[in-house]
Design a protein around this motif. Structure first.
Motif, PDB file in Angstrom:
ATOM      1  N   LEU A 167     -43.490 -30.168 -11.899  1.00  0.00           N
ATOM      2  CA  LEU A 167     -42.207 -30.091 -11.201  1.00  0.00           C
ATOM      3  C   LEU A 167     -42.084 -31.227 -10.191  1.00  0.00           C
ATOM      4  N   ARG A 201     -35.141 -29.685 -14.200  1.00  0.00           N
ATOM      5  CA  ARG A 201     -35.891 -29.060 -13.102  1.00  0.00           C
ATOM      6  C   ARG A 201     -35.663 -27.549 -13.066  1.00  0.00           C
ATOM      7  N   VAL A 217     -38.491 -24.625 -13.345  1.00  0.00           N
ATOM      8  CA  VAL A 217     -38.601 -23.587 -12.317  1.00  0.00           C
ATOM      9  C   VAL A 217     -38.528 -22.194 -12.944  1.00  0.00           C
ATOM     10  N   LEU A 254     -41.791 -25.207  -4.026  1.00  0.00           N
ATOM     11  CA  LEU A 254     -40.425 -24.765  -4.303  1.00  0.00           C
ATOM     12  C   LEU A 254     -39.488 -25.084  -3.138  1.00  0.00           C
ATOM     13  N   GLN A 306     -38.772 -28.788  -3.150  1.00  0.00           N
ATOM     14  CA  GLN A 306     -37.769 -29.120  -4.176  1.00  0.00           C
ATOM     15  C   GLN A 306     -36.377 -28.654  -3.759  1.00  0.00           C
ATOM     16  N   VAL A 362     -34.368 -21.771  -8.066  1.00  0.00           N
ATOM     17  CA  VAL A 362     -35.512 -21.793  -7.148  1.00  0.00           C
ATOM     18  C   VAL A 362     -35.554 -20.515  -6.313  1.00  0.00           C
ATOM     19  N   THR A 412     -36.679 -17.631  -8.369  1.00  0.00           N
ATOM     20  CA  THR A 412     -38.117 -17.712  -8.623  1.00  0.00           C
ATOM     21  C   THR A 412     -38.918 -17.261  -7.407  1.00  0.00           C
TER      22      THR A 412
END
Length: 817
Positions: free
Chosen positions: A298, A309, A313, A339, A342, A378, A381
């Motif tokens: 990632l 991306r 994820v 995370l 990002q 994200v 997740t």
């Protein structure tokens, strides 16, 4: 001599005669079984001849292949297979070399049937456990050839399927033969894994596409029988299941490269399936290695498209949930850190519109809605993974995320300017969304552990932000933490129920730990609730969240003292709507009235004091008849019915603090405390929160007393302290500190470098000054007290007080009894 022996069959070596006898005149008759039994018996009796038998069979097979006598080729391979199965002596290695040479010859052929025949023989050989090790055997050719067969593109679909299945079986045989033999070539080397893993994934990928065409029911059983996808998946599972700790990386890297090269992250269906296979196949203690590989990938794709991306994820989310059931180890915070990093990068990309911060001709333009989709992936997740963690790890994650939220403070000012403000706001919203995902369903019996001071302070600081969306997130996060019995959904609608038993609330007695928590943090919570109620930008969701928070505190954390404070707080909110010093709109004022009515109706039924319930009921009934715009049923609806004239609200429409104090005081509650109106204290936190109502428009009037003269007190004019003055004071204090630091440096330098005479003179002057000051102090101290009869003059001409004994004093006549 040798030539003569070759022409005369009777003079040929016995092993050659035995080998020749297994071949019939017509190849369709198949292997001569009786002669094959003789050859096997001879090989077992004279194992030293086994290598010669293999060499001769290899010679015959190569000759038959060249002459296209494929029937005899099949017979030779059958004989080889039987000899392999029967013989396990120490001299079998040389025979195996001949066998592998013949298999390679068949695999090199362009005939599919010969390729399949050679593969089947190799698979049989792979299943044999040899008694003796081999030091020099190589399978590089077989790995390359079987991988090539897995990618067969034959025109005939049936033949193509058979060749691909043979290639998969061959790779499976290579893995079985080499993976547990330390003396063999390392099959986990990248040069082999880069061929084996993509070949298996290729069959999984393309067969999946073929299955989407939905074959007819009559063809389905045959398709299942000839399906390379199931075979490839079984081989991949076996390969990963045999992987040791140091080999996981080499097995996972080709998967990531294959998904990159074939753009399989965007649909993410195939990628998710692959990693589910991986996570369920490897040993549980190796799960964190796969997570680390995905995190690194990632990071490596930080500048890839948002859809790519987002796919990585979501695959990471699936893998992390599976890994959480095993051992995630130290990768928990590493995963959340990646995370969140990002997430911040995505916010920057969305604001700047490019990956390098400046749009140029060669810059790839970023689509904002794709970045938003990635950000949501994200956050999802983060929530899904956090929900699988144990309580102690979840608490660490919560503190970690909260520490990343940008909050204005004295020491860490946030970015200024429009771009900086947008970045701060988006970062705050995204991190609070993540925090809300993590806190949802969080169960902790001890609120001191769930909401430690360092976390609660930062969270409540964001509750004072000017942004309405941020404040709403903070309220929802607090509700998630406090609700430990699943009652929050019962307060999603604000109403004045006549009987709250229909809600079926789950209420437990407040524990000692919760009591300690409220003693420490209750005033802080009340203050932020009060200030949140006064916000002009509040909408219906804010009031619903405030109502839910008040209700949950009453159920989860309330004792008698907390109940009293909550009632005082709500009555203070009612005063805000009545006095309206904040110049709130009509909707906000009606909403505050309605919020107070709903909460007091709830808490009166929770306290079960009849007189209290009666007072609340009377006010609500009065409002229903004459002022429905002060009740939630008319305010918190799609089209609220409001009154523009709220300045002349009669006392019958209000909940009276004196009456409530009287009725609750008679039931044992602290009536003295109830009589005190709630007044929040403003702190530096309010002035640094960028709220207009605190940082700009509210000014504190302070009076500074001058203490220059002990005999005369003078009051200076009140100084108006605003945000600007505070900012100036902070800057000035920094300048003063710099000056003090420079002065100390100069003094130290002087004492280090100046001559001794200069230092002695300086110290002597200071000593003289100190002595003169001491003399003045002593003179004042030893001076006698003033005399009521008058003063005398000292020898040096100044008046001096003289003390006269009390018995010599003359008092006025009025003092004589």
């Amino acid at each position: 001599m040798y030539g003569v022996c070759g022409c005369c069959g009777a003079l040929r070596p016995r092993y050659k005669r035995l080998v020749d006898n297994i071949f019939p005149e017509d190849p369709e008759d198949g292997l001569v079984k009786t002669n094959m039994e003789k050859l096997t018996f001879y090989a077992l009796s004279a194992p030293e001849k086994l290598d010669r038998i293999g060499a001769y069979l290899s010679e015959r097979l190569i000759r038959d292949v060249g002459r296209h006598r494929y029937g005899y080729v099949c017979i030779a391979m059958e004989a080889l297979d039987q000899l392999l199965m029967a013989c396990h002596c120490q001299s079998i290695n040389l025979f195996v070399e001949s066998f592998l040479k013949m298999v390679a010859k068949l695999l090199e052929s362009e005939k599919p049937n010969l390729q399949i025949l050679g593969t089947n023989s190799f698979v049989k050989f792979a299943n044999i456990e040899e008694d003796t090790p081999s030091y020099h055997r190589s399978y590089d050719f077989f790995v390359s050839r079987f991988s090539e067969m897995c990618h067969s593109s034959h025109d005939d679909l049936e033949i193509k399927t058979k060749i691909r299945m043979s290639g998969i079986k061959g790779l499976q045989g290579v893995v079985r033969k080499t993976v547990n033999d330390e003396l063999q070539a390392n099959i986990w080397d990248p040069q082999h894994m880069d061929k084996i893993v993509p070949s298996l994934l290729f069959n999984l990928q393309h067969i999946e596409e073929a299955e989407s065409r939905s074959p007819s029911p009559l063809q389905a059983p045959e398709k299942e029988k000839e399906n390379p996808a199931e075979l490839a998946e079984r081989c991949l599972r076996e390969l990963l299941g045999r992987a040791a700790f140091g080999n996981i990386k080499n097995a996972i890297k080709p998967v990531l490269i294959h998904l990159d090269n074939h753009s399989l992250w965007e649909p993410k269906v195939f990628a998710t399936r692959c990693f589910k296979i991986i996570m369920y196949s490897i040993q549980p203690q190796h799960s964190h290695l796969v997570i680390q590989q995905l995190l690194s990938h990632l990071d490596a794709n930080s500048r890839s498209a948002a859809t790519v991306r987002a796919g990585i994820v979501e695959v990471l989310s699936e893998a992390a949930v599976i890994a959480a059931t095993g051992s995630v180890g130290p990768t928990v915070l590493e995963m959340f850190n990646t995370l969140l990093r990002q997430l911040r990068l995505s916010i920057d990309y969305a604001l700047t519109g490019s990956y390098d911060g400046a749009v140029s001709l060669g810059t790839k333009i970023i689509k904002e809605h794709e970045e938003r989709m990635f950000q949501e992936a994200v956050i999802k997740t983060i929530g899904s993974f956090a929900s699988t963690l144990p309580t102690y790890q979840r608490s660490e994650v919560i503190l970690f995320i909260m520490s990343k939220v940008p909050i204005p403070s004295l020491h860490h000012p946030v970015e200024t300017g429009r771009t900086g403000e947008n970045r701060n706001r988006l970062t705050q919203i995204m991190l609070l969304k993540s925090l809300l995902q993590v806190s949802t369903g969080f169960q902790c019996s001890n609120m001191m552990s769930a909401l430690p001071s360092n976390f609660l302070d930062r969270l409540l600081s964001t509750a004072l932000m000017e942004d309405a969306e941020i404040r709403l997130f903070v309220l929802e996060i607090l509700i998630s933490f406090i609700d430990r019995h699943g009652n929050r959904h019962k307060f999603s609608t604000i109403s004045t129920l006549s009987d709250i038993s229909v809600l079926k609330l789950k209420v437990d007695k407040c524990s000692r730990q919760d009591t300690v928590f409220m003693k420490k943090h209750s005033q802080q919570l009340y203050r932020h609730i009060y200030l949140s109620c006064k916000e002009e930008t509040n909408i219906q969701k804010h009031y619903e969240a405030l109502y839910g928070l008040l209700a949950l505190i009453s159920i989860e954390l309330a004792n008698e003292e907390v109940m009293v404070d909550l009632i005082r707080l709500v009555l203070a909110v009612q005063d805000v709507a009545q006095v309206n010093e904040e110049n709130l709109p009509a909707y906000n004022r009606c909403a505050l009235y309605a919020l107070g009515a709903a909460y007091l109706n709830l808490i009166s039924q929770l306290t079960t004091v009849p007189a209290f319930c009666q007072h609340i009921h009377e006010v609500i009934e009065t409002r229903k008849k004459e002022a429905p715009y002060m009740l939630p049923e008319d305010v918190f609806v799609e089209r609220p019915r409001l009154s523009q004239n709220l300045d002349g609200v009669v006392i019958e429409f209000l909940f009276r603090q004196s009456k409530i104090s009287e009725v609750l005081g008679g039931s044992g509650y602290n009536s003295d405390r109830l009589c005190l109106p709630y007044i929040p204290q403003l702190t530096d936190e309010d002035r640094l929160s960028k709220r207009k109502s605190i940082g700009e428009t509210i000014s504190l009037q302070v009076e500074v007393e001058s203490r220059n003269s002990p005999e005369k007190e003078e009051r200076v004019p009140a100084e108006e302290i605003t945000y600007e003055t505070l900012k100036k004071a902070i800057v000035d204090s920094v300048a003063v500190e710099e000056q003090e630091r420079e002065r100390r440096r100069q003094v130290v330098e002087k004492f280090q470098k100046a001559p001794f005479e200069e230092i002695a003179a300086h110290c002597g002057a200071r000593a003289s000054l100190l002595q003169s000051k001491l003399n003045q102090i002593f003179e004042i101290t030893i001076r006698p007290p003033p005399s009521p009869s008058g003063t005398i003059t000292a020898a040096y001409g100044q008046p001096q007080n003289h003390s006269i004994p009390v018995y010599e004093m003359k008092f006025p006549d009025l003092c004589v009894y």
